[in-house]
Design a protein around this motif. Sequence first.
Motif, PDB file in Angstrom:
ATOM      1  N   ILE A 212       0.840  -1.198   0.000  1.00 28.52           N
ATOM      2  CA  ILE A 212       0.000   0.000   0.000  1.00 28.52           C
ATOM      3  C   ILE A 212       0.869   1.240   0.000  1.00 28.52           C
ATOM      4  CG2 ILE A 212      -1.776   1.262   1.249  1.00 28.52           C
ATOM      5  CD1 ILE A 212      -2.662  -1.377  -0.080  1.00 28.52           C
ATOM      6  N   LEU A 213       1.951   1.215   0.759  1.00 27.53           N
ATOM      7  CA  LEU A 213       2.882   2.333   0.789  1.00 27.53           C
ATOM      8  C   LEU A 213       3.475   2.580  -0.605  1.00 27.53           C
ATOM      9  CD1 LEU A 213       4.865   4.383   2.073  1.00 27.53           C
ATOM     10  CD2 LEU A 213       6.303   2.453   2.720  1.00 27.53           C
TER      11      LEU A 213
ATOM     12  N   ALA B 238       3.122   6.985   2.970  1.00 28.91           N
ATOM     13  CA  ALA B 238       3.305   7.343   1.565  1.00 28.91           C
ATOM     14  C   ALA B 238       3.309   8.855   1.389  1.00 28.91           C
ATOM     15  CB  ALA B 238       2.204   6.708   0.718  1.00 28.91           C
ATOM     16  N   VAL B 239       2.379   9.550   2.048  1.00 25.26           N
ATOM     17  CA  VAL B 239       2.340  11.011   1.940  1.00 25.26           C
ATOM     18  C   VAL B 239       3.596  11.635   2.538  1.00 25.26           C
ATOM     19  CG1 VAL B 239       1.086  13.075   2.666  1.00 25.26           C
ATOM     20  CG2 VAL B 239      -0.179  11.044   1.944  1.00 25.26           C
TER      21      VAL B 239
ATOM     22  N   ALA C 184       2.518   5.819  -2.816  1.00 23.99           N
ATOM     23  CA  ALA C 184       3.611   6.737  -3.140  1.00 23.99           C
ATOM     24  C   ALA C 184       3.743   6.913  -4.648  1.00 23.99           C
ATOM     25  CB  ALA C 184       4.920   6.225  -2.544  1.00 23.99           C
ATOM     26  N   PHE C 185       3.564   5.818  -5.391  1.00 27.99           N
ATOM     27  CA  PHE C 185       3.616   5.928  -6.854  1.00 27.99           C
ATOM     28  C   PHE C 185       2.486   6.808  -7.376  1.00 27.99           C
ATOM     29  CE2 PHE C 185       2.106   4.438 -10.996  1.00 27.99           C
ATOM     30  CZ  PHE C 185       3.249   4.632 -11.760  1.00 27.99           C
ATOM     31  N   ASP C 186       1.287   6.632  -6.823  1.00 33.82           N
ATOM     32  CA  ASP C 186       0.155   7.448  -7.262  1.00 33.82           C
ATOM     33  C   ASP C 186       0.415   8.921  -6.974  1.00 33.82           C
ATOM     34  OD1 ASP C 186      -2.880   7.574  -8.018  1.00 33.82           O
ATOM     35  OD2 ASP C 186      -2.712   8.706  -6.155  1.00 33.82           O
TER      36      ASP C 186
ATOM     37  N   ALA D  90      -3.888   0.100   6.080  1.00 35.53           N
ATOM     38  CA  ALA D  90      -4.268   1.133   5.118  1.00 35.53           C
ATOM     39  C   ALA D  90      -3.897   2.516   5.632  1.00 35.53           C
ATOM     40  CB  ALA D  90      -5.769   1.049   4.833  1.00 35.53           C
ATOM     41  N   VAL D  91      -4.194   2.769   6.906  1.00 33.13           N
ATOM     42  CA  VAL D  91      -3.886   4.084   7.480  1.00 33.13           C
ATOM     43  C   VAL D  91      -2.373   4.302   7.535  1.00 33.13           C
ATOM     44  CG1 VAL D  91      -4.052   5.491   9.560  1.00 33.13           C
ATOM     45  CG2 VAL D  91      -6.025   4.160   8.786  1.00 33.13           C
TER      46      VAL D  91
END
Length: 955
Positions: A37-38, A367-368, A42-44, A360-361
Amino acid sequence: MKTWFHSWRAAIRIARRDAWRAKGRSALVLAMIALPILGVSAFDLTFRSAEPSPADRVERAIGAADARFRDAQMGGVPILQDPAGDMNAPARKQDDERWPSGPTDVTKAIPAGSTVLTDRVGSAKLTTSHGLLMTEVRELKASDPVARGIMTLLEGRHPEKSDEVMATSHFLESSGLSIGSTLSARNFDRPYRIVGSYELPDSLDTAQVNALPGAFLAPYAKAVEKSGLPAPESSVSYLVRKAGGFTWNKVQEINTKGVMVTSRAVLLSPPADADVPLYQKDGWGNYEAGSADRAAELAAVATVVGLAMLEICLLAGPAFAVGARRSRRQLGLVGANGGARSHIRAIVLSGGLVIGVAAAVVGTVLAVVLTLALQPLLEEAMGKRFGSFDVRPLELLAIALLAVLTGLLAAIVPAITASRQSVLASLTGRRGVRRSSRVLPVIGLVALVIGAAVALLGSLVTEQVAVVAAGSALAELGVVAMTPALVGLFGRVGRWMPLSPRLALRDAVRNRGRTAPAVAAVLAAVAGTVAVSTYMASREAENRAAYQPQLPYGVAAAFVREEGGRDVPAVREAVQRYLPVDVRADVERVSVGKPGCPPWGGDPGCGRFEVVVPPANECPLYVAVPGREDPAERFTPDQRRKMVTEDWRCKESSSGGMYSADGGLLVGDAKLLQVLGVDDPAAVKALADGKVVTFDRAQVDKNGTVGLKQITDNAAADKAMEEGRPAPGKVSTVPAYLVPGGKKSYGVQALMTPAAAEAAGLSTVPLGMYASTDRLPDAEQRQKLDGEIAKLASGVELHVEEGFVNKYGIVLLSLAIFAGLVTIGAAGIATGLAQADAEADLKTLAAVGAPPRVRRTLSGFQCGVVATMGVVLGSAAGMLPAVGLRLTEERDQLRFHEVSIAQGWTGTDTAPPDVPIVVPWETLAVLLVAVPLGAALLAALVTRSRGALARRAAT
């Protein structure tokens, strides 16, 4: 509804409490789900932020102007263009059927009353602290408000005087200069002072220098022409600001004057494709990806995401199963107090839900944070600045939901298993007798057979790689379904093993619900690695067999085609100094026109040169026929096949190698023959006698001579070629000697001495050198030579023949390391769960007198067993897709080979293509031996010999 809500709320509270109590297991599962998910989040964030908005794109392209005007190079005829101003074509068909060309006065198309800023771009060899660097020079008044946004000033200031410039940070870094330094250009004595540094937001790795309009390029071109060299070319466009801007209708009106327009209004609000006349012409269209391409991309993304989720579920599922087993007393109490099976399933599923939401959190937040922290590094890596930090909440929410879905999917099987356990068995802690499913292995076997048949038959019958991939995926899923049964088969070999490995095997077989998913996870990772490794090793063997060396092994060649070979002496001296040269052969080329003309001509006053091929020696398939676009069409396929396979004129005459000069003719001496490995005393004597030594029999006419043509009028030559006539020019006839036996000449088709060239009336200029070496240069020598050449000029072509180099070697090693890490990780997870699940058994062993090392050795063998089973099954499963892909490629190459011969393409090898299938034994050895052994040793080392004392279980 109220009962359903309260039951699930209670289940979630119980799951949250259990997750907090078992922090180690929860953190492990959370990390497994959060890491993908990270990465995806991060890619998105990076992709969306790096994609500038339409307003950002317009600002970086034309600044604050309303439009950019530039010449379409169509001789002023009306044109059609696309909305972005990238493509254009003549508006109507020309009478002479030729594509129009030539300059247009763009200033006449600019509306009166507009604010205009000139933007001219050229290039020059600028002096640096290291030597010379070919650099883009841009003349644009960057301080003007119209240019705001095109360049970003970093330090210093904009140029204000004609002897001031500013440079991109990349140029300053590459050149070793700084603000305050002085630079100039080759053949140009005027100095310029650097007063600032800037960057181009869309191209951070561009080496560029900015000057005021007219301050650099025009005087530099005059200085270059004065030195006898062709003036460098430059392009000019105009930034235009006008009240009201330029609508699409206004852009099309300006197109009628042969001028292209990039309009702010059109870019921000582009017209529909139906309103773009260019897209309606035959052969033109909106070049966006079609629905089929988008569907293929979505299918690829869905496949990757699905495999990642499967991998996580296979690894996380046993963790939830062990958690449910360790909480079986608690679950039994729920049943004893009236809880239904649905309540027990809800509790276990809530464990997956809680971990999924937490993952998810954590993954989204990290990622942000990481994307923000690494933004400068990401921008440098991509070579452009972010438009803005673009957060798409719906996209991040969809990615986060994948984590929740993955957690739930991983907990489904443990939830069903826990709900089927009786209350008595749960309260007493008895495991009962477990029977593996007899239906699942059958389904897996059927899927394996069908998948293998689809993959192999697809490679032999269809041309779709997707069929092979689908069959291979189905076969691999079949092997995954058969994993529990295969684990049982592996357990039968334990009867011949010592105590610790026998216990490890029996534990793996008894707890297939824990072992099989881990083995399947290893299987999936290893299968992909083996498939890619086998395919790449096969391609490497094919490339090795097809490799055509450009020079003899260890020979170096260096050419300089610019500026009349001015830098050739310095290049020759550098090669002689830094390489272990044995024999050096200096060569020249024939030059037609004024001094300094490039070999390809093109500049005014420059011509070109060619070796005349007698009409009797030309391949009939390529003899131009008036009124026929393809002259080979006048022959039947059988005639073309016969010419290609039997007529020597239609076979490949060049022996391959480096491009040396027009017609393959070099001017040199007998040393070149020695360097190329041509041992022919007659050729040496022919050179001494003033003859042309040729390796191509097509160049020699019936009189034993070679015709050398000097073409001074390029325009007349081009027109003659369009009409199917020989190009006009002066022809010199020189006696020739044909080297017998078809000896390999590495691109050199003919050789003559300087004296023979002078006698034939040919002008020559230095070209470069060939040099044989007594050993290959090491990395230090190559770096020193490259550094020295970088100081001289930018147009040096240097090649040292090192033979075939396996470019896939590092990739295969990386794949093996990746598979090894996944294997060790999956085996380690399975081992940790086994230890947690079998703690009572380990204490029983200690109670009956087993030495402390048994615990360590048992842990190592448990890890090794999982790794070995996964690697063996994965290696077998990974061969299928690789073999299928290679068989598909073989069919494609055979079909192309047959079409080439039928069409009469010269140079076609008559032998059918060889498409080998090679097994990468080194990679398999690492996976089959080193990885399981390493996993076992690592597990044994990190395991404590003595376990903690446990209190007596409550009864």
